[in-house]
Scaffold this motif. Structure first.
Motif, PDB file in Angstrom:
ATOM      1  N   PRO A 320      -7.282   8.090  -2.725  1.00  0.00           N
ATOM      2  CA  PRO A 320      -6.626   7.241  -1.916  1.00  0.00           C
ATOM      3  C   PRO A 320      -5.371   7.897  -1.528  1.00  0.00           C
ATOM      4  O   PRO A 320      -4.628   8.282  -2.470  1.00  0.00           O
ATOM      5  CB  PRO A 320      -6.497   6.189  -2.757  1.00  0.00           C
ATOM      6  N   ALA A 321      -5.033   7.671  -0.198  1.00  0.00           N
ATOM      7  CA  ALA A 321      -3.978   7.896   0.372  1.00  0.00           C
ATOM      8  C   ALA A 321      -2.493   7.117  -0.022  1.00  0.00           C
ATOM      9  O   ALA A 321      -1.561   7.423   0.222  1.00  0.00           O
ATOM     10  CB  ALA A 321      -3.948   8.465   2.063  1.00  0.00           C
ATOM     11  N   MET A 322      -3.404   5.801  -0.261  1.00  0.00           N
ATOM     12  CA  MET A 322      -2.157   4.874  -0.438  1.00  0.00           C
ATOM     13  C   MET A 322      -2.688   4.068  -1.316  1.00  0.00           C
ATOM     14  O   MET A 322      -3.777   3.302  -0.924  1.00  0.00           O
ATOM     15  CB  MET A 322      -1.606   4.242   0.693  1.00  0.00           C
ATOM     16  N   VAL A 323      -2.113   3.564  -2.430  1.00  0.00           N
ATOM     17  CA  VAL A 323      -2.363   2.580  -3.284  1.00  0.00           C
ATOM     18  C   VAL A 323      -1.429   1.367  -3.227  1.00  0.00           C
ATOM     19  O   VAL A 323      -0.196   1.770  -3.652  1.00  0.00           O
ATOM     20  CB  VAL A 323      -2.623   3.165  -4.715  1.00  0.00           C
ATOM     21  N   LEU A 349      -5.126  -2.334  -4.071  1.00  0.00           N
ATOM     22  CA  LEU A 349      -5.921  -2.127  -2.960  1.00  0.00           C
ATOM     23  C   LEU A 349      -5.632  -0.551  -2.337  1.00  0.00           C
ATOM     24  O   LEU A 349      -4.623   0.059  -2.630  1.00  0.00           O
ATOM     25  CB  LEU A 349      -5.223  -2.769  -1.736  1.00  0.00           C
ATOM     26  N   ALA A 350      -6.892   0.091  -2.216  1.00  0.00           N
ATOM     27  CA  ALA A 350      -6.737   1.815  -1.963  1.00  0.00           C
ATOM     28  C   ALA A 350      -7.259   2.063  -0.735  1.00  0.00           C
ATOM     29  O   ALA A 350      -8.014   1.600  -0.168  1.00  0.00           O
ATOM     30  CB  ALA A 350      -7.722   2.485  -3.034  1.00  0.00           C
ATOM     31  N   PHE A 351      -6.450   2.797   0.159  1.00  0.00           N
ATOM     32  CA  PHE A 351      -6.711   3.225   1.367  1.00  0.00           C
ATOM     33  C   PHE A 351      -6.700   4.567   1.655  1.00  0.00           C
ATOM     34  O   PHE A 351      -6.098   5.392   0.902  1.00  0.00           O
ATOM     35  CB  PHE A 351      -5.430   2.530   2.118  1.00  0.00           C
ATOM     36  N   ARG A 352      -7.550   4.890   2.535  1.00  0.00           N
ATOM     37  CA  ARG A 352      -7.738   6.414   2.833  1.00  0.00           C
ATOM     38  C   ARG A 352      -6.799   6.806   3.753  1.00  0.00           C
ATOM     39  O   ARG A 352      -6.057   6.025   4.500  1.00  0.00           O
ATOM     40  CB  ARG A 352      -9.285   6.605   3.641  1.00  0.00           C
ATOM     41  N   ARG A 353      -6.862   8.010   4.193  1.00  0.00           N
ATOM     42  CA  ARG A 353      -5.786   8.618   5.109  1.00  0.00           C
ATOM     43  C   ARG A 353      -5.879   7.958   6.532  1.00  0.00           C
ATOM     44  O   ARG A 353      -4.688   7.756   7.073  1.00  0.00           O
ATOM     45  CB  ARG A 353      -5.641  10.051   5.131  1.00  0.00           C
ATOM     46  N   GLN A 354      -7.044   7.881   6.896  1.00  0.00           N
ATOM     47  CA  GLN A 354      -7.370   7.357   8.227  1.00  0.00           C
ATOM     48  C   GLN A 354      -6.978   5.788   8.373  1.00  0.00           C
ATOM     49  O   GLN A 354      -7.061   5.483   9.508  1.00  0.00           O
ATOM     50  CB  GLN A 354      -8.911   7.740   8.790  1.00  0.00           C
TER      51      GLN A 354
END
Lengths: 437, 282
Positions: A320-323, A349-354
């Motif tokens: 993940p790019a951001m947690v 919450l885990a987010f991808r780079r895009q």
């Protein structure tokens, strides 16, 4: 019945369907638990165990240090391997008790379930304090302090905060659905302690199934069910109080100034466990979700479980790019997945780079959307401008300190100006200057 | 037509009379020395003297409630002229200059996270105590640059704050602005500085940065007169330098964090940017 709501607010996309309807599961124990001694507002707990010591589940590992402080307990039985600074969700390394679970999960004591009716108010408050119950919506304010107002303040209304206005999160919803009886008992305990005549459950109209489930219970017990139009930040204390009772909490005041007590659903469930079974707060409901998560779900997680373990358990599509711990609007991004779940962590919450925003801030176009969106009736664009120019007197005159940092202004801004960030800076600078003078 | 001229003329005359009387009646007498002092003081309103601006300092000087040697941007020249106007004897204070005590650029220092918020060091510091792993390193977002009244600071290509030694007056505003106390004042004639601000032990410093002071004491052992330890951070004892042993200490520093700024081709000076305005007062 749908009621009117507070002025302002925004409508961020909900993203709740992925986790809303699945039963919560129990999270398996990790190889190592990191239990921070500062999981609440107020003085950090003082460690009372040393490295190499065996502790039982629920055993005290940190003593409360003062009135606005709560004790910390071992989340499972096992060996204390260290008491040292570890990454904390606040970003710094703070003292924590590191525990290696032995897998037996043995309780420190056998507790008898007991009706709260036989207990005095003082005894109930004592149990709540000893169990380390804090506000589990995110602020982590010690509950016993909230329940023990100073002389002269009368509380006549208790509100259960089941609004959960942050996108993605469904932890409170699952608590309410799966532990309905516990929450209702907790509400009775709250009324008993505070002496409040009126009780309400505050819900948003995006959860009609919960409203249907609660309606007969509420009718039977004389509890008001306030179904409010879905809007962020409905779950903020002041906004919820206004939406449910129509009372305005004064700018520098507390809910108790208008005779209201607000508690989060999770807090109430924990409080019931504390009073009726003497159980400390060592487990909480956490929503693990986000575009980078393979199996988004709600887990009952032991306090101190590292976020990396949760992500591993639920699976991630990529690194993940951001947690974010908490909700996407008010939660905080983490710099390492080694941070543990603490009492105030409602979601991971885990987010991808895009998924991350790429646009940069532009100039203010004077559209006034932030002014319309601000639930505290502030003028975010002006305050942020003053903060950037370091004109703190002006920022203070525009009531920067009343900001609740909900982030509605930054969310709505078409120019992507970091408004709430600037205001947060101004608030800190104003307080720092006040301390200096 | 005539009536209008007479009307307006007389109105104007009466108004002039009133204004003239008011000017005499409510005249504010300013000590001529205060006016003279205002011309001398640096005029930057930097606050280094501890008064809210040059005007307030001039008033306090005339009233005799302030020491005459507080205007740091003015330096020795201003001090001399203040002394002549006030007719007092003064001793000169050695001029000071700001030093950026960090070399942890992105090649040397490790980041905790990528910061995307408000471009201000003090705002960044509030988010998990700053994006750099090192809790004492320069964040390079330029709060000091924005606040410097003399345009003596800039963010260089490495992403670190940089002092223009010819412009810096030693007012110390940047020292109070910096949320991590990276900037410090040092005697202006000194050129050798320890460019690190982290007091933590070597293991921790190593985990943050390849250019930080490890607290190995090599410099103190090499030149005991010139260096002193503050916890795990070496510091120069300004005014006690002996050039040859100090040069040896500089050569022996394992992380190269002691620098002779002169030797390094005026390491902390900048070519004067085109856009900056000239200082209006001497």
């Amino acid at each position: 019945m749908i009621q009117p709501s507070f002025p302002g607010g925004t409508h961020p996309p909900g993203h709740k369907t992925a986790t809303a309807d699945a039963r919560s599961e129990i999270c398996p124990l990790p190889a190592e638990l990191v239990i921070p001694l500062a999981q609440h507002v107020g003085a950090p707990a003082l460690p009372c165990v040393t490295a190499g010591q065996w502790v039982a589940r629920g055993q005290l590992v940190g003593r409360a240090n003062g009135f606005v402080s709560v004790p910390v307990h071992a989340s499972t039985s096992g060996l204390v391997t260290a008491v040292e600074p570890r990454p904390h969700p606040c970003g710094a390394d703070l003292p924590a008790v590191v525990l290696q679970p032995d897998g037996a999960d043995t309780w420190a004591d056998e507790y008898q379930k007991q009706s709260f009716h036989v207990l005095s108010v003082e005894a109930m408050l004592e149990r709540i304090r000893e169990a380390g119950v804090v506000g589990m919506g995110g602020a982590a304010f010690p509950t016993h302090v909230k329940l023990d107002p100073p002389q002269g303040k009368v509380i006549d209304t208790v509100i259960v905060n089941a609004v959960e206005c942050e996108p993605w999160l469904t932890a409170d919803r699952r608590v309410l659905l799966e532990q309905t009886e516990k929450v209702l008992t907790g509400l009775e305990i709250l009324q008993e302690i505070s002496g409040a005549d009126h009780a309400y459950i505050g819900l948003e109209d995006n959860q009609p199934d919960v409203a249907r489930l609660l309606a007969p219970h509420c009718q039977k017990r004389g509890i008001g069910l306030a179904v409010l139009p879905t809007k962020y930040p409905q779950g903020a204390e002041r906004q919820l109080i206004y939406a449910v009772t129509g009372r305005r909490v004064p700018a520098r005041g507390l809910p108790m100034d208008v005779g209201v007590l607000v508690q989060n659903v999770g807090t109430i469930a924990a409080l019931t466990d504390a009073v009726t079974r003497g159980r400390p707060l060592i487990e909480r409901m956490v929503t693990i979700s986000g575009p980078a998560v393979v199996r988004p779900q709600n887990l009952r997680v032991r306090i101190g479980t590292p976020v990396a373990h949760l992500l591993e358990h639920c699976g991630v599509t990529e690194e993940p790019a951001m947690v974010i711990l908490g909700g996407p609007m008010m939660g905080s991004a983490q710099h390492t997945p080694a941070v543990p779940v603490v009492r105030g962590t409602s979601g991971v919450l885990a987010f991808r780079r895009q998924d991350l925003p790429t646009t940069t801030a532009g100039p203010c176009v004077r559209c006034g959307r932030c002014v319309n969106a601000c639930p505290m009736n502030l003028q975010p664009t002006f305050i942020a401008d003053f903060a950037r120019r370091d004109e703190l007197e002006l920022a203070e005159r525009f009531a920067a300190r009343n900001c609740i940092e909900c982030g509605s202004c930054s969310f709505i801004c078409p120019a992507n100006i970091p408004l709430v960030q600037s205001i947060r800076y101004a608030k800190g600078a104003i307080l720092a200057r006040r301390r200096r003078i | 037509m005539m009536a209008a001229v007479i009307c307006l003329g007389s109105l104007g005359f009466v108004a002039a009379l009133l204004l003239g009387m008011a000017a005499r009646r409510f005249a504010v007498t300013v000590d001529p020395r205060q006016v003279a002092l205002m011309d001398i003081l640096a005029g930057a309103n930097c606050g280094a003297c501890g008064f809210p601006g040059c005007d307030a300092y001039a008033r306090a000087l005339v009233a005799g409630t302030a020491k005459p040697d507080l205007c740091r941007p003015g330096g020795a020249e201003t001090l001399k002229r203040i002394a002549t106007i006030l007719g007092v004897a003064v001793t000169e204070r050695p001029p000071q200059i700001a030093v950026v005590r960090c070399q942890g650029d992105l090649q040397h220092a490790r980041l905790k996270y990528a910061y995307q918020g408000l471009q201000d060091c003090r705002a960044a510091q509030k988010l998990a105590r700053g994006p750099k792993l090192c809790p004492a390193g320069c964040l390079g977002l330029g709060s000091c640059v924005q606040h410097c009244p003399f345009d003596a600071l800039a963010i260089d290509s490495r992403g670190l704050a940089m002092v223009n030694r010819s412009r810096c007056t030693g007012c110390g505003l940047c020292v109070t602005i910096c949320p991590r106390q990276v900037l410090a004042l040092a005697p202006a004639n000194e050129t050798i500085h320890v460019l690190c601000n982290n007091r933590e032990s070597s293991a921790r410093v190593k985990s943050y940065c390849n250019a930080g002071c490890l607290g190995c004491r090599l410099c103190v052992r090499t030149a005991p007169e010139s260096f002193v330890m503050d916890s795990f951070l070496a510091k120069v004892r300004y005014g006690y330098g002996e050039p040859s042993t100090m040069a040896e200490a500089i050569a022996r520093c394992p992380h190269h964090c002691i620098l002779n700024l002169d030797e390094q081709g005026n390491n902390q000076t900048l070519p004067t940017p085109h856009s900056v305005r000239e200082r209006s007062t001497p």
